[in-house]
Design an enzyme around this catalytic site. Structure first.
Site, PDB file in Angstrom:
ATOM      1  N   ASP A   1      -0.059   5.057   0.740  1.00  0.00           N
ATOM      2  CA  ASP A   1      -0.336   6.068   1.763  1.00  0.00           C
ATOM      3  C   ASP A   1      -0.275   5.463   3.158  1.00  0.00           C
ATOM      4  OD1 ASP A   1      -0.937   8.096  -0.175  1.00  0.00           O
ATOM      5  OD2 ASP A   1      -2.893   7.187  -0.482  1.00  0.00           O
TER       6      ASP A   1
ATOM      7  N   ARG B   1     -11.935   7.745  -1.972  1.00  0.00           N
ATOM      8  CA  ARG B   1     -12.313   9.151  -1.795  1.00  0.00           C
ATOM      9  C   ARG B   1     -13.825   9.292  -1.599  1.00  0.00           C
ATOM     10  NH1 ARG B   1     -10.608  12.989  -6.560  1.00  0.00           N
ATOM     11  NH2 ARG B   1      -8.774  11.617  -6.400  1.00  0.00           N
TER      12      ARG B   1
ATOM     13  N   ASP C   1       0.880  -1.152   0.000  1.00  0.00           N
ATOM     14  CA  ASP C   1       0.000   0.000   0.000  1.00  0.00           C
ATOM     15  C   ASP C   1       0.934   1.222   0.000  1.00  0.00           C
ATOM     16  OD1 ASP C   1      -2.349   1.646   0.430  1.00  0.00           O
ATOM     17  OD2 ASP C   1      -1.679   1.815   2.509  1.00  0.00           O
TER      18      ASP C   1
ATOM     19  N   SER D   1      -5.526   5.141  -4.273  1.00  0.00           N
ATOM     20  CA  SER D   1      -5.454   6.561  -4.640  1.00  0.00           C
ATOM     21  C   SER D   1      -5.311   6.793  -6.139  1.00  0.00           C
ATOM     22  CB  SER D   1      -4.273   7.213  -3.920  1.00  0.00           C
ATOM     23  OG  SER D   1      -4.136   8.542  -4.354  1.00  0.00           O
ATOM     24  N   LYS D   2      -6.058   7.787  -6.617  1.00  0.00           N
ATOM     25  CA  LYS D   2      -5.897   8.222  -8.004  1.00  0.00           C
ATOM     26  C   LYS D   2      -4.658   9.085  -8.161  1.00  0.00           C
ATOM     27  CE  LYS D   2     -10.497   7.511  -9.643  1.00  0.00           C
ATOM     28  NZ  LYS D   2     -11.895   7.878  -9.629  1.00  0.00           N
ATOM     29  N   ASN D   3      -4.038   9.428  -7.051  1.00  0.00           N
ATOM     30  CA  ASN D   3      -2.808  10.219  -7.086  1.00  0.00           C
ATOM     31  C   ASN D   3      -1.553   9.374  -6.871  1.00  0.00           C
ATOM     32  OD1 ASN D   3      -3.981  13.042  -7.236  1.00  0.00           O
ATOM     33  ND2 ASN D   3      -5.030  12.273  -5.424  1.00  0.00           N
TER      34      ASN D   3
ATOM     35  N   GLY E   1      -7.247   4.345   4.134  1.00  0.00           N
ATOM     36  CA  GLY E   1      -7.325   3.301   3.118  1.00  0.00           C
ATOM     37  C   GLY E   1      -8.654   3.231   2.381  1.00  0.00           C
TER      38      GLY E   1
ATOM     39  N   ASP F   1      -1.454  -0.353   6.159  1.00  0.00           N
ATOM     40  CA  ASP F   1      -1.601   0.392   7.417  1.00  0.00           C
ATOM     41  C   ASP F   1      -3.079   0.574   7.778  1.00  0.00           C
ATOM     42  OD1 ASP F   1      -2.073   2.258   5.279  1.00  0.00           O
ATOM     43  OD2 ASP F   1      -1.981   3.844   6.797  1.00  0.00           O
TER      44      ASP F   1
HETATM   45  C1  G6P Z   1      -5.698   5.728  -0.138  1.00  0.00           C
HETATM   46  C2  G6P Z   1      -5.702   6.532   1.142  1.00  0.00           C
HETATM   47  C3  G6P Z   1      -7.067   7.103   1.423  1.00  0.00           C
HETATM   48  C4  G6P Z   1      -7.608   7.840   0.191  1.00  0.00           C
HETATM   49  C5  G6P Z   1      -7.642   6.915  -1.014  1.00  0.00           C
HETATM   50  C6  G6P Z   1      -8.101   7.624  -2.287  1.00  0.00           C
HETATM   51  O1  G6P Z   1      -6.351   4.533   0.112  1.00  0.00           O
HETATM   52  O2  G6P Z   1      -5.289   5.734   2.227  1.00  0.00           O
HETATM   53  O3  G6P Z   1      -6.969   7.974   2.524  1.00  0.00           O
HETATM   54  O4  G6P Z   1      -8.893   8.342   0.437  1.00  0.00           O
HETATM   55  O5  G6P Z   1      -6.340   6.399  -1.233  1.00  0.00           O
HETATM   56  O6  G6P Z   1      -7.125   8.547  -2.672  1.00  0.00           O
HETATM   57  P1  G6P Z   1      -7.337   9.687  -3.747  1.00  0.00           P
HETATM   58  O7  G6P Z   1      -5.966  10.303  -3.870  1.00  0.00           O
HETATM   59  O8  G6P Z   1      -7.772   9.049  -5.017  1.00  0.00           O
HETATM   60  O9  G6P Z   1      -8.348  10.614  -3.203  1.00  0.00           O
HETATM   61 MG    MG Z   2      -2.699   3.207   3.538  1.00  0.00          MG
END
Ligand code: G6P
Ligand code: MG
Length: 218
Positions: A10, A48, A8, A113-115, A45, A167
């Site tokens: 983040d 969004r 993972d 995450s999309k980022n 985790g 995490d």
């Molecule tokens: C990860 C993070 C989350 C977040 C998700 C979507 O799982 O742990 O906290 O909301 O990604 O991320 P994004 O960057 O697409 O909003």
């Molecule tokens: Mg995480």
């Protein structure tokens, strides 16, 4: 024998969990939604969209208001992650990535995450991994197993030979649902369902970890 390891992102390889929290907090404050660091633990985790739903609870918003809030939260987050540098890779991560590669183990990122792509690049670890599964890869977010199964497929390693570092409770659940080994990083109240729980990646040795996993199921 474990042939693939999925990280993972983040909260595991870097502390962007804090940036996600700050972005959500800013949105909540602007909207007069009660929210604090403690509440944020439940969002770790989580995708969004699902995060926002948990935050607003039973308050009513229109579809377009929700879209706008999701975009706003993401803008705040994107503004925070431009500051990420290779120094933000958490302790122990590079050493473990190096050791795994040396052992011939395939490595993926499995992040909702999309980022994720941007963060991986800013951290300078793109060439340490063989595949990235991110918020664009599958429909069903964690705790569904889909994202990790997609990562395993990209690595061409069967799920039962994959290990996930997570995490988040939802992430550990997703790994177990995928039939993979799970290592939880953080307090056991959060990641206690994993086969092995560690405080962080700092000092993790591959051989020792494999022993712990064997003990966990013995
Ligand atoms: C990860 C993070 C989350 C977040 C998700 C979507 O799982 O742990 O906290 O909301 O990604 O991320 P994004 O960057 O697409 O909003
Ligand atoms: Mg995480």
């Amino acid at each position: 024998k474990i042939q693939g390891v999925i990280f993972d992102l983040d909260g595991v390889l870097t502390d962007t969990a804090e940036y996600h929290y700050q972005a959500w907090q800013k949105l909540a404050d602007e909207e007069g939604i009660e929210f604090n660091r403690q509440d944020n633990e439940a969002l770790r985790g989580i995708s969004r969209g699902a995060s926002l739903m948990l935050m607003i609870k039973n308050r009513k918003f229109s579809e377009s208001q929700i879209q706008e809030m999701l975009e706003r939260k993401n803008r705040y987050y994107v503004d925070l992650i431009v500051n990420i540098t290779p120094k933000d890779v958490l302790p122990g991560a590079i050493a473990l990535l190096d050791e795994l590669r040396q052992q011939g183990i395939k490595i993926a990122i499995g992040s909702a995450s999309k980022n994720a792509q941007v963060v991986v690049e800013r951290l300078g670890i793109a060439n340490h991994v063989d595949a990235i599964a991110d918020g664009y890869s599958v429909q069903q977010p964690k705790p569904a197993p889909d994202l990790f199964l997609h990562a395993a497929q990209q690595l061409a390693v069967p799920p039962e030979q994959c290990l996930v570092f997570e995490d988040a409770a939802a992430g550990v659940e997703a790994a177990l649902a995928a039939g993979m080994w799970a290592v939880g990083l953080g307090p056991s109240e959060r990641v206690g369902a994993a086969h092995v729980v560690l405080p962080s990646l700092a000092g993790v040795k591959w051989a020792e970890l494999q022993d712990k996993l064997r003990e966990a199921v013995a």
